[in-house]
Design a protein around this motif. Structure first.
Motif, PDB file in Angstrom:
ATOM      1  N   THR A  19       0.826  -1.149  -0.143  1.00  0.00           N
ATOM      2  CA  THR A  19       0.025   0.004  -0.068  1.00  0.00           C
ATOM      3  C   THR A  19       0.787   1.012   0.059  1.00  0.00           C
ATOM      4  O   THR A  19       1.652   1.420   0.743  1.00  0.00           O
ATOM      5  CB  THR A  19      -0.939   0.228   1.198  1.00  0.00           C
ATOM      6  N   VAL A  20       0.789   2.026  -1.040  1.00  0.00           N
ATOM      7  CA  VAL A  20       1.691   3.252  -1.059  1.00  0.00           C
ATOM      8  C   VAL A  20       0.970   4.277  -0.546  1.00  0.00           C
ATOM      9  O   VAL A  20      -0.248   4.537  -0.023  1.00  0.00           O
ATOM     10  CB  VAL A  20       1.991   3.508  -2.551  1.00  0.00           C
ATOM     11  N   GLY A  21       1.861   5.534  -0.154  1.00  0.00           N
ATOM     12  CA  GLY A  21       1.334   6.520   0.429  1.00  0.00           C
ATOM     13  C   GLY A  21       2.037   7.109   1.695  1.00  0.00           C
ATOM     14  O   GLY A  21       3.272   6.375   1.941  1.00  0.00           O
ATOM     15  N   PRO A  22       1.795   8.005   2.350  1.00  0.00           N
ATOM     16  CA  PRO A  22       2.646   8.309   3.490  1.00  0.00           C
ATOM     17  C   PRO A  22       2.713   7.648   4.564  1.00  0.00           C
ATOM     18  O   PRO A  22       1.649   6.991   5.028  1.00  0.00           O
ATOM     19  CB  PRO A  22       1.940   9.849   3.792  1.00  0.00           C
ATOM     20  N   ARG A  23       3.762   7.859   5.462  1.00  0.00           N
ATOM     21  CA  ARG A  23       4.052   7.192   6.608  1.00  0.00           C
ATOM     22  C   ARG A  23       4.733   8.231   7.652  1.00  0.00           C
ATOM     23  O   ARG A  23       5.493   8.941   7.319  1.00  0.00           O
ATOM     24  CB  ARG A  23       4.990   5.884   6.580  1.00  0.00           C
ATOM     25  N   THR A  24       4.358   7.957   8.996  1.00  0.00           N
ATOM     26  CA  THR A  24       4.992   8.865  10.086  1.00  0.00           C
ATOM     27  C   THR A  24       5.606   7.676  11.006  1.00  0.00           C
ATOM     28  O   THR A  24       4.827   6.892  11.363  1.00  0.00           O
ATOM     29  CB  THR A  24       3.917   9.637  10.466  1.00  0.00           C
ATOM     30  N   VAL A  25       6.593   7.738  11.482  1.00  0.00           N
ATOM     31  CA  VAL A  25       7.407   7.270  12.691  1.00  0.00           C
ATOM     32  C   VAL A  25       7.298   7.790  13.921  1.00  0.00           C
ATOM     33  O   VAL A  25       7.848   9.231  13.938  1.00  0.00           O
ATOM     34  CB  VAL A  25       8.979   6.866  12.178  1.00  0.00           C
ATOM     35  N   LEU A  26       6.761   7.377  14.919  1.00  0.00           N
ATOM     36  CA  LEU A  26       7.008   7.918  16.210  1.00  0.00           C
ATOM     37  C   LEU A  26       7.609   7.295  17.271  1.00  0.00           C
ATOM     38  O   LEU A  26       7.539   5.936  17.026  1.00  0.00           O
ATOM     39  CB  LEU A  26       5.353   8.234  16.593  1.00  0.00           C
ATOM     40  N   LEU A  27       8.035   8.060  17.953  1.00  0.00           N
ATOM     41  CA  LEU A  27       9.085   7.113  19.143  1.00  0.00           C
ATOM     42  C   LEU A  27       8.659   7.680  20.523  1.00  0.00           C
ATOM     43  O   LEU A  27       8.558   8.829  20.852  1.00  0.00           O
ATOM     44  CB  LEU A  27      10.507   7.463  18.756  1.00  0.00           C
ATOM     45  N   THR A  28       8.417   6.810  21.247  1.00  0.00           N
ATOM     46  CA  THR A  28       8.265   6.907  22.804  1.00  0.00           C
ATOM     47  C   THR A  28       9.361   6.441  23.546  1.00  0.00           C
ATOM     48  O   THR A  28       9.736   5.170  23.546  1.00  0.00           O
ATOM     49  CB  THR A  28       6.762   6.383  23.179  1.00  0.00           C
ATOM     50  N   VAL A  29       9.905   7.326  24.432  1.00  0.00           N
ATOM     51  CA  VAL A  29      10.949   6.741  25.302  1.00  0.00           C
ATOM     52  C   VAL A  29      10.535   7.288  26.890  1.00  0.00           C
ATOM     53  O   VAL A  29      10.152   8.187  27.050  1.00  0.00           O
ATOM     54  CB  VAL A  29      12.500   7.518  25.087  1.00  0.00           C
ATOM     55  N   THR A  30      10.672   6.114  27.396  1.00  0.00           N
ATOM     56  CA  THR A  30      10.328   6.250  28.851  1.00  0.00           C
ATOM     57  C   THR A  30      11.740   5.824  29.864  1.00  0.00           C
ATOM     58  O   THR A  30      12.282   4.699  29.751  1.00  0.00           O
ATOM     59  CB  THR A  30       9.338   5.122  29.390  1.00  0.00           C
ATOM     60  N   ASP A  31      12.166   7.069  30.778  1.00  0.00           N
ATOM     61  CA  ASP A  31      13.450   6.605  31.373  1.00  0.00           C
ATOM     62  C   ASP A  31      12.937   5.721  32.742  1.00  0.00           C
ATOM     63  O   ASP A  31      11.901   5.470  32.940  1.00  0.00           O
ATOM     64  CB  ASP A  31      13.977   7.984  31.872  1.00  0.00           C
ATOM     65  N   ASP A  32      14.044   5.359  33.454  1.00  0.00           N
ATOM     66  CA  ASP A  32      13.976   4.644  34.685  1.00  0.00           C
ATOM     67  C   ASP A  32      12.902   5.419  35.976  1.00  0.00           C
ATOM     68  O   ASP A  32      12.862   4.682  36.512  1.00  0.00           O
ATOM     69  CB  ASP A  32      15.177   4.106  34.965  1.00  0.00           C
ATOM     70  N   THR A  33      12.750   6.554  35.509  1.00  0.00           N
ATOM     71  CA  THR A  33      11.840   7.159  36.640  1.00  0.00           C
ATOM     72  C   THR A  33      10.344   7.202  36.183  1.00  0.00           C
ATOM     73  O   THR A  33       9.653   7.608  36.929  1.00  0.00           O
ATOM     74  CB  THR A  33      12.272   8.736  36.804  1.00  0.00           C
ATOM     75  N   GLY A  34      10.044   6.546  35.134  1.00  0.00           N
ATOM     76  CA  GLY A  34       8.722   6.657  34.454  1.00  0.00           C
ATOM     77  C   GLY A  34       8.271   7.580  33.884  1.00  0.00           C
ATOM     78  O   GLY A  34       7.019   7.898  33.081  1.00  0.00           O
ATOM     79  N   LEU A  35       8.998   8.680  33.592  1.00  0.00           N
ATOM     80  CA  LEU A  35       8.844   9.844  32.655  1.00  0.00           C
ATOM     81  C   LEU A  35       8.888   9.391  31.085  1.00  0.00           C
ATOM     82  O   LEU A  35       9.897   8.792  30.714  1.00  0.00           O
ATOM     83  CB  LEU A  35       9.869  10.948  32.910  1.00  0.00           C
ATOM     84  N   SER A  36       7.775   9.482  30.332  1.00  0.00           N
ATOM     85  CA  SER A  36       7.794   9.161  29.085  1.00  0.00           C
ATOM     86  C   SER A  36       7.985  10.649  28.224  1.00  0.00           C
ATOM     87  O   SER A  36       7.455  11.664  28.426  1.00  0.00           O
ATOM     88  CB  SER A  36       6.561   8.505  28.797  1.00  0.00           C
ATOM     89  N   VAL A  37       8.556  10.528  27.107  1.00  0.00           N
ATOM     90  CA  VAL A  37       8.596  11.292  25.931  1.00  0.00           C
ATOM     91  C   VAL A  37       8.314  10.821  24.693  1.00  0.00           C
ATOM     92  O   VAL A  37       8.819  10.027  24.422  1.00  0.00           O
ATOM     93  CB  VAL A  37      10.290  12.225  26.018  1.00  0.00           C
ATOM     94  N   LYS A  38       7.612  11.697  23.931  1.00  0.00           N
ATOM     95  CA  LYS A  38       6.988  11.101  22.668  1.00  0.00           C
ATOM     96  C   LYS A  38       7.797  12.038  21.629  1.00  0.00           C
ATOM     97  O   LYS A  38       7.865  13.273  21.863  1.00  0.00           O
ATOM     98  CB  LYS A  38       5.640  11.176  22.424  1.00  0.00           C
TER      99      LYS A  38
END
Length: 160
Positions: free
Chosen positions: A29-48
């Motif tokens: 299937t052709v078309g646009p794609r977006t890659v998202l990344l979520t990182v959670t550190d050892d304190t439980g804080l998440s960053v997208k």
């Protein structure tokens, strides 16, 4: 999902190795794609993080032609024409149909006498037309299956 305690560098190396593969190799299937990344550190804080946008496009694979014969064909002057592509195998990984084929003789010694032809009784399998562009260039056209094109191409003869 990747998880576990590791140094930041280990996660960086892992993320740099991430790739994309479409699992439908024949009809992606052709078309646009977006890659998202979520990182959670050892304190439980998440960053997208929005990592990348790209558009998946498809470059069709060409048809493949192969011969199971040695093309050192013995031709005796002023004799019957000889088949030049009798063992041709035609395949196309993307499609079961073709619309055109061109056969060319190169290194022609006598353009007036060397000719490619389809016999008048050839089974052209529904191809719309065949035409001799010049004595040494034969063109087939029309929408037909790869198998039909293969069958017609196998009937092409050379005469001198």
């Amino acid at each position: 999902l990747v998880q576990g305690f590791a140094p930041v560098e280990a996660y960086e190396d892992l993320l740099l190795a991430v790739g994309y593969k479409h699992t439908d190799q024949l009809n992606p299937t052709v078309g646009p794609r977006t890659v998202l990344l979520t990182v959670t550190d050892d304190t439980g804080l998440s960053v997208k993080a929005h990592v990348s946008d790209f558009t998946l496009s498809v470059q069709p694979d060409p048809a493949v032609l192969s011969l199971n014969q040695d093309l050192d064909i013995a031709y005796i002057e002023q004799r019957d024409p000889v088949l030049v592509l009798a063992d041709l195998i035609a395949t196309d990984p993307d499609s079961n149909h073709a619309t055109r084929a061109t056969v060319v003789v190169r290194q022609v010694m006598d353009t007036a006498k060397e000719i490619l032809l389809l016999p008048t009784d050839a089974d052209i399998r529904g191809l719309a037309s065949s035409s001799l562009v010049s004595g040494t260039v034969l063109e087939l056209s029309g929408s037909a299956t790869i198998a039909d094109y293969q069958a017609v191409l196998r009937q092409i003869e050379y005469v001198n």
